[in-house]
Design a protein around this motif. Sequence first.
Motif, PDB file in Angstrom:
ATOM      1  N   VAL A   6     134.019  89.976   7.375  1.00  0.00           N
ATOM      2  CA  VAL A   6     133.524  90.687   8.560  1.00  0.00           C
ATOM      3  C   VAL A   6     134.683  91.490   9.141  1.00  0.00           C
ATOM      4  O   VAL A   6     135.763  90.945   9.386  1.00  0.00           O
ATOM      5  CB  VAL A   6     132.977  89.722   9.634  1.00  0.00           C
ATOM      6  N   HIS A  14     126.841  91.337  18.345  1.00  0.00           N
ATOM      7  CA  HIS A  14     125.406  91.479  18.584  1.00  0.00           C
ATOM      8  C   HIS A  14     124.648  90.210  18.222  1.00  0.00           C
ATOM      9  O   HIS A  14     123.623  89.907  18.806  1.00  0.00           O
ATOM     10  CB  HIS A  14     124.838  92.644  17.762  1.00  0.00           C
ATOM     11  N   ALA A  58     129.297  95.762   9.656  1.00  0.00           N
ATOM     12  CA  ALA A  58     130.607  95.111   9.671  1.00  0.00           C
ATOM     13  C   ALA A  58     130.761  94.052   8.579  1.00  0.00           C
ATOM     14  O   ALA A  58     131.871  93.599   8.325  1.00  0.00           O
ATOM     15  CB  ALA A  58     130.832  94.458  11.036  1.00  0.00           C
TER      16      ALA A  58
HETATM   17  S1  SF4 Z   1     128.097  93.202  14.888  1.00  0.00           S
HETATM   18 FE1  SF4 Z   1     127.339  92.506  12.919  1.00  0.00          FE
HETATM   19  S2  SF4 Z   1     128.812  90.993  12.255  1.00  0.00           S
HETATM   20 FE2  SF4 Z   1     129.089  91.255  14.446  1.00  0.00          FE
HETATM   21  S3  SF4 Z   1     127.804  89.683  15.394  1.00  0.00           S
HETATM   22 FE3  SF4 Z   1     126.621  91.558  15.263  1.00  0.00          FE
HETATM   23  S4  SF4 Z   1     125.466  91.379  13.383  1.00  0.00           S
HETATM   24 FE4  SF4 Z   1     127.120  89.911  13.290  1.00  0.00          FE
END
Ligand code: SF4
Length: 63
Positions: A6, A14, A58
Amino acid sequence: MIKVHVDMNLCQSHGECVYAAADVFELGDDDVLRWKEEVDDDRRAELEEAVNVCPMAAIRLEG
Ligand code: SF4
């Protein structure tokens, strides 16, 4: 094993990935994402779902 990466420069906590694969991704009380970096191959569908739902693109899988 599938390696899960990640990009924390992109992640905005999110949490969509947590819904897709709850025992791989976790948002801490501090709203910072934590995740398992190595996951069994039989979880590939959930991991790919997490990749697809991440609005920041990500998450990257390796292997
Ligand atoms: S931005 Fe992507 S990797 Fe980060 S918490 Fe949200 S869904 Fe998960």
